[in-house]
Design a protein around this motif. Sequence first.
Motif, PDB file in Angstrom:
ATOM      1  N   VAL A 191       0.848  -1.197   0.000  1.00  0.00           N
ATOM      2  CA  VAL A 191       0.000   0.000   0.000  1.00  0.00           C
ATOM      3  C   VAL A 191       0.887   1.251   0.000  1.00  0.00           C
ATOM      4  O   VAL A 191       1.580   1.526   0.967  1.00  0.00           O
ATOM      5  CB  VAL A 191      -0.946   0.022   1.220  1.00  0.00           C
ATOM      6  N   LYS A 192       0.837   1.998  -1.126  1.00  0.00           N
ATOM      7  CA  LYS A 192       1.682   3.191  -1.251  1.00  0.00           C
ATOM      8  C   LYS A 192       1.005   4.407  -0.639  1.00  0.00           C
ATOM      9  O   LYS A 192      -0.223   4.403  -0.405  1.00  0.00           O
ATOM     10  CB  LYS A 192       1.972   3.444  -2.738  1.00  0.00           C
ATOM     11  N   ALA A 193       1.799   5.441  -0.401  1.00  0.00           N
ATOM     12  CA  ALA A 193       1.273   6.693   0.156  1.00  0.00           C
ATOM     13  C   ALA A 193       0.110   7.178  -0.702  1.00  0.00           C
ATOM     14  O   ALA A 193       0.155   7.096  -1.938  1.00  0.00           O
ATOM     15  CB  ALA A 193       2.373   7.742   0.199  1.00  0.00           C
ATOM     16  N   GLY A 194      -0.952   7.641  -0.021  1.00  0.00           N
ATOM     17  CA  GLY A 194      -2.121   8.166  -0.731  1.00  0.00           C
ATOM     18  C   GLY A 194      -3.200   7.138  -0.967  1.00  0.00           C
ATOM     19  O   GLY A 194      -4.364   7.470  -1.168  1.00  0.00           O
ATOM     20  N   LYS A 195      -2.826   5.857  -0.931  1.00  0.00           N
ATOM     21  CA  LYS A 195      -3.840   4.800  -1.049  1.00  0.00           C
ATOM     22  C   LYS A 195      -4.486   4.601   0.326  1.00  0.00           C
ATOM     23  O   LYS A 195      -3.891   4.941   1.349  1.00  0.00           O
ATOM     24  CB  LYS A 195      -3.205   3.502  -1.535  1.00  0.00           C
ATOM     25  N   ARG A 196      -5.701   4.035   0.333  1.00  0.00           N
ATOM     26  CA  ARG A 196      -6.462   3.904   1.588  1.00  0.00           C
ATOM     27  C   ARG A 196      -6.661   2.438   1.944  1.00  0.00           C
ATOM     28  O   ARG A 196      -6.951   1.610   1.069  1.00  0.00           O
ATOM     29  CB  ARG A 196      -7.830   4.591   1.409  1.00  0.00           C
ATOM     30  N   ILE A 197      -6.483   2.169   3.202  1.00  0.00           N
ATOM     31  CA  ILE A 197      -6.750   0.830   3.757  1.00  0.00           C
ATOM     32  C   ILE A 197      -8.053   0.934   4.550  1.00  0.00           C
ATOM     33  O   ILE A 197      -8.175   1.812   5.424  1.00  0.00           O
ATOM     34  CB  ILE A 197      -5.616   0.374   4.694  1.00  0.00           C
ATOM     35  N   GLY A 198      -9.022   0.092   4.244  1.00  0.00           N
ATOM     36  CA  GLY A 198     -10.282   0.051   4.997  1.00  0.00           C
ATOM     37  C   GLY A 198     -10.369  -1.271   5.739  1.00  0.00           C
ATOM     38  O   GLY A 198     -10.266  -2.329   5.123  1.00  0.00           O
ATOM     39  N   VAL A 199     -10.508  -1.201   7.055  1.00  0.00           N
ATOM     40  CA  VAL A 199     -10.595  -2.416   7.872  1.00  0.00           C
ATOM     41  C   VAL A 199     -11.983  -2.460   8.497  1.00  0.00           C
ATOM     42  O   VAL A 199     -12.358  -1.559   9.251  1.00  0.00           O
ATOM     43  CB  VAL A 199      -9.527  -2.434   8.977  1.00  0.00           C
ATOM     44  N   LYS A 200     -12.738  -3.506   8.140  1.00  0.00           N
ATOM     45  CA  LYS A 200     -14.084  -3.686   8.690  1.00  0.00           C
ATOM     46  C   LYS A 200     -14.045  -4.897   9.621  1.00  0.00           C
ATOM     47  O   LYS A 200     -13.421  -5.912   9.283  1.00  0.00           O
ATOM     48  CB  LYS A 200     -15.058  -3.955   7.536  1.00  0.00           C
ATOM     49  N   GLY A 201     -14.619  -4.734  10.794  1.00  0.00           N
ATOM     50  CA  GLY A 201     -14.594  -5.860  11.726  1.00  0.00           C
ATOM     51  C   GLY A 201     -15.606  -5.718  12.832  1.00  0.00           C
ATOM     52  O   GLY A 201     -16.301  -4.708  12.930  1.00  0.00           O
ATOM     53  N   GLU A 202     -15.648  -6.740  13.653  1.00  0.00           N
ATOM     54  CA  GLU A 202     -16.602  -6.796  14.765  1.00  0.00           C
ATOM     55  C   GLU A 202     -15.873  -6.676  16.088  1.00  0.00           C
ATOM     56  O   GLU A 202     -14.912  -7.419  16.326  1.00  0.00           O
ATOM     57  CB  GLU A 202     -17.374  -8.130  14.706  1.00  0.00           C
ATOM     58  N   ILE A 203     -16.314  -5.752  16.894  1.00  0.00           N
ATOM     59  CA  ILE A 203     -15.783  -5.600  18.253  1.00  0.00           C
ATOM     60  C   ILE A 203     -16.579  -6.547  19.152  1.00  0.00           C
ATOM     61  O   ILE A 203     -17.810  -6.520  19.135  1.00  0.00           O
ATOM     62  CB  ILE A 203     -15.929  -4.154  18.753  1.00  0.00           C
ATOM     63  N   ALA A 204     -15.877  -7.353  19.889  1.00  0.00           N
ATOM     64  CA  ALA A 204     -16.552  -8.368  20.712  1.00  0.00           C
ATOM     65  C   ALA A 204     -17.385  -7.721  21.820  1.00  0.00           C
ATOM     66  O   ALA A 204     -17.041  -6.645  22.329  1.00  0.00           O
ATOM     67  CB  ALA A 204     -15.503  -9.290  21.343  1.00  0.00           C
ATOM     68  N   ALA A 205     -18.456  -8.382  22.183  1.00  0.00           N
ATOM     69  CA  ALA A 205     -19.217  -7.963  23.381  1.00  0.00           C
ATOM     70  C   ALA A 205     -18.273  -8.091  24.567  1.00  0.00           C
ATOM     71  O   ALA A 205     -17.446  -9.002  24.617  1.00  0.00           O
ATOM     72  CB  ALA A 205     -20.429  -8.857  23.544  1.00  0.00           C
TER      73      ALA A 205
END
Length: 135
Positions: free
Chosen positions: A12-26
């Motif tokens: 991932v080069k500068a200017g590109k975006r990383i999107g992390v989707k996840g679940e936070i545990a109860a």
Amino acid sequence: MSRGIVCTNMGVKAGKRIGVKGEIAAGAKSFVLNLGKDQANVVLHFNPRFDAHGDVRTIVCNSMDKGEWGAEQRESAFPFQEGTNVEIFITHDPSNLTIALPNNHQFKFPNRLGLQVIDFLNADGDFTIKSIQLE
Ligand SMILES: CCCO[C@@H]1O[C@H](CO)[C@@H](O[C@@H]2O[C@H](CO)[C@H](O)[C@H](OCc3cn(Cc4ccccc4)nn3)[C@H]2O)[C@H](O)[C@H]1NC(C)=O
């Protein structure tokens, strides 16, 4: 608690975006996203603490350079709820990383390693990654 996902060779080069989707545990106490070159050279250690290490509902960020921690930075916003799904976006440039959180919260963290390409990502703690988007 199982150790989280590990991604390598992301390029991932500068200017590109990383999107992390996840679940936070109860009942979550804390979770970590590490991004960088590898596990000893982390440009962003992103650690939302619901209740851990004496911090309550506080985001603690740090870096790690050749295995050595840097200085911690604490954020005031904490737009997380245990037991919910969340998406976090990270972009970087030669000077800073920009972390976009839910509810339009955003903050910057210095690119202390001067890293130009993010190859490594891992998650740990009370968070299960559902998807990672590189755009
Ligand atoms: C005042 C004197 C003691 O200072 C405390 O020292 C602790 C130990 O060094 C600091 O906690 C560490 O802060 C680091 C960032 O600066 C990291 O967050 C250290 O955790 C590393 C870690 C554990 N894990 C596994 C994990 C993660 C989440 C949940 C469950 C397992 N993954 N990465 C975490 O143990 C903690 O942030 C620090 N507190 C302050 C206020 O400085």
